[in-house]
Design a protein around this motif. Structure first.
Motif, PDB file in Angstrom:
ATOM      1  N   PRO A   2       0.824  -1.214   0.000  1.00 33.68           N
ATOM      2  CA  PRO A   2       0.000   0.000   0.000  1.00 33.68           C
ATOM      3  C   PRO A   2       0.858   1.265   0.000  1.00 33.68           C
ATOM      4  N   HIS A   3       0.410   2.277  -0.744  1.00 35.28           N
ATOM      5  CA  HIS A   3       1.137   3.540  -0.878  1.00 35.28           C
ATOM      6  C   HIS A   3       0.375   4.620  -0.105  1.00 35.28           C
ATOM      7  N   ILE A   4       1.021   5.220   0.877  1.00 37.46           N
ATOM      8  CA  ILE A   4       0.386   6.193   1.768  1.00 37.46           C
ATOM      9  C   ILE A   4       1.041   7.557   1.592  1.00 37.46           C
ATOM     10  N   LEU A   5       0.224   8.603   1.557  1.00 29.63           N
ATOM     11  CA  LEU A   5       0.713   9.978   1.499  1.00 29.63           C
ATOM     12  C   LEU A   5       0.517  10.639   2.853  1.00 29.63           C
ATOM     13  N   PHE A  46      -3.051   7.349  -4.440  1.00 26.67           N
ATOM     14  CA  PHE A  46      -2.634   6.781  -3.157  1.00 26.67           C
ATOM     15  C   PHE A  46      -3.733   5.888  -2.579  1.00 26.67           C
ATOM     16  N   ASP A  47      -3.299   4.887  -1.823  1.00 26.56           N
ATOM     17  CA  ASP A  47      -4.250   4.004  -1.146  1.00 26.56           C
ATOM     18  C   ASP A  47      -4.828   4.665   0.104  1.00 26.56           C
ATOM     19  N   LEU A  48      -4.078   5.611   0.691  1.00 29.14           N
ATOM     20  CA  LEU A  48      -4.528   6.311   1.890  1.00 29.14           C
ATOM     21  C   LEU A  48      -3.781   7.630   2.009  1.00 29.14           C
ATOM     22  N   ILE A  49      -4.477   8.683   2.409  1.00 28.87           N
ATOM     23  CA  ILE A  49      -3.844   9.967   2.705  1.00 28.87           C
ATOM     24  C   ILE A  49      -4.003  10.227   4.198  1.00 28.87           C
ATOM     25  N   VAL A  50      -2.900  10.461   4.902  1.00 25.35           N
ATOM     26  CA  VAL A  50      -2.912  10.814   6.321  1.00 25.35           C
ATOM     27  C   VAL A  50      -2.494  12.274   6.416  1.00 25.35           C
TER      28      VAL A  50
END
Length: 471
Positions: A2-5, A46-50
């Protein structure tokens, strides 16, 4: 992978969070603002942005629209908790309050990515989707490791209680997993698709707790320039989890009792009530019954909360679970470090099994993480775990790792080497000589009580006598 920003303007927090996620096998990119994220990346990929809520320029909620369906997890301090709940109404998948623990962040990330994958799988052909969702029965859906009789009994109660709307009181020492139980109760209930709003009653200043929980009308108090919904309203249709409910002021307890008795709330400064549909789950490490006897907690509220009581046993009372948890944590750390050859020595196994672990699972996890980092070979010894004691003396110990002073973090250490707890310690040690306790807590977005508790857990002493004091 997974790719997270990560979108966060504070370099220390951004770097620490990046390292935490990378150690847990996530690919991570980062930016200091919404504008920088737009310029450097294609955000929907992206799979998720935090993202932090408050950023230079546009707020983190701007990323919700830019993500075009990708989940956005909002970070905020407790002082901005209502704004975080508002961001969920705008489409954020969840929020997390700073400062947060490693586990808290990793659990949130894993859950969000798992739910994203499940939504994607729901579009697959029925046969394939059914095959994917078949899982053996057990405690996996509860999310807590353990097979001791005490934990099996707890899991059985969770499965029975979760489908109901009964109030639940979770009791147990710090670090035993009370929030994990609350999340399991919510996820296994009919309210699972509605919000789970978690509130740490000890982390919100007493002067703000009522307006935070129940909302307020415009002009209700100085600074109330507009009416705001409270966290109880935000949980409408879902679950409200009140952690450390023993810290709730008596006046707020009276308002909460009205919610439980009448199913309605009245905002601060309002004369009108409105109906709410929430399930209450409360947690505490304190003895509410004794507090009620001494008038420190409302007796009528105690009995309203005590419909179902779940007791979490401390780690020292869970028998072989300690070894099972330790091996699971070691395997996780080994995978993160790319070292599959790691193993506990016999003396380490004995220490793990017989040591009291006053800090419970968190203390055990910290000890194992440190041991893996310091180890030069495949063997993890008792010495590496930081428990330099004779096995014959184990039963006489009444304290352990939590009583050892934490190593001081040099203010010259590169920020990219700091963990999230390192950041807390680094900040406090660097600023406590010229800031009061109140100022330190405000800068960290926590209450003075929470600051004191973290000092105790991390072994950070207060400033020397004679220095400026916030007391």
């Amino acid at each position: 992978m997974p790719h997270i920003l990560i979108v966060e303007d504070e370099t220390i927090i951004r770097s620490a969070l990046r390292r935490l996620l990378e150690r847990n096998q996530y690919e991570v990119s980062e930016a200091g603002s919404v504008q920088e994220a737009q310029e450097r990346f294609r955000i929907p990929d992206f799979d998720l942005i935090v993202s932090d809520l408050r950023l230079p320029g546009a707020p983190g909620t701007e990323l919700i629209g830019l993500a075009k369906g990708a989940p956005v997890l909002i970070m905020t301090s407790y002082a901005s908790l209502r704004s975080a709940v508002d961001s969920m109404k705008l489409g954020a998948v969840d929020y997390i309050a700073k400062p947060f623990d490693h586990d808290e962040m990793l659990q949130a990330v894993a859950r969000i990515l798992r739910e994203r994958e499940q939504r994607a799988s729901s579009t697959e052909p029925p046969a394939k989707s059914a095959a994917r969702t078949e899982k053996p029965a057990g405690s996996g859906e509860i999310g807590i490791i353990g097979s001791s009789p005490a934990m099996e009994d707890l899991f059985g109660k969770i499965r029975k209680v979760a489908p109901t709307d009964s109030n639940v009181l979770i009791q147990g020492e710090s670090g035993t997993g009370k929030e994990l139980v609350a999340r399991a109760l919510h996820n296994l209930s009919r309210r699972a698709k509605a919000p789970l709003i978690s509130v740490n009653c000890a982390a919100i200043p007493e002067t703000l707790i009522e307006s935070e929980l129940f909302g307020h009308e415009k002009g209700a108090f100085t600074g109330a320039s507009a009416g705001r919904a409270g966290l109880v309203e935000a949980a409408h249709g879902g679950t409200l989890f009140l952690d450390e409910i023993g810290e709730l002021p008596l006046e707020a307890q009276a308002r909460l009792l009205r919610v439980l008795q009448e199913g309605e709330i009245r905002r601060v400064g309002s004369v009108q009530s409105q109906k709410v549909d929430v399930r209450l789950i409360a947690a505490t490490h304190r003895d509410l019954k004794n507090l009620a006897k001494t008038a420190q907690f409302r007796e009528d509220l105690y009995y309203r909360l005590h419909v179902i009581s779940l007791k979490l046993p401390p780690l020292r009372e869970r028998g072989a679970d300690v070894s099972e948890i330790a091996h699971t944590l070691l395997a996780r750390q080994a995978a993160q470090m790319g070292r599959e050859d790691l193993r506990f020595t016999i003396d380490a196994e004995q220490v793990i099994r017989h040591y009291a672990w006053p800090g419970n699972v968190r203390e055990l996890e910290n000890a194992i993480e440190r041991a893996v980092i310091l180890s030069e070979g495949p063997d993890i010894s008792a010495e590496l775990l930081g428990i330099d004691i004779e096995l014959d003396d184990l039963d006489d110990l009444d304290d352990g790792l939590s009583s050892r002073p934490s190593m001081s973090v040099s203010t010259n250490e590169p920020t990219e080497n700091l963990s999230l707890e390192d950041y807390f310690q680094h900040f406090v040690l660097e600023h406590q000589d010229h800031m009061t306790e109140t100022e330190l807590a405000r800068k960290l977005g926590i209450s003075r009580k929470c600051l004191w508790e973290r000092r105790q857990r991390l072994g950070i002493p207060r400033r020397k006598a004679g220095a400026t004091s916030g007391s």
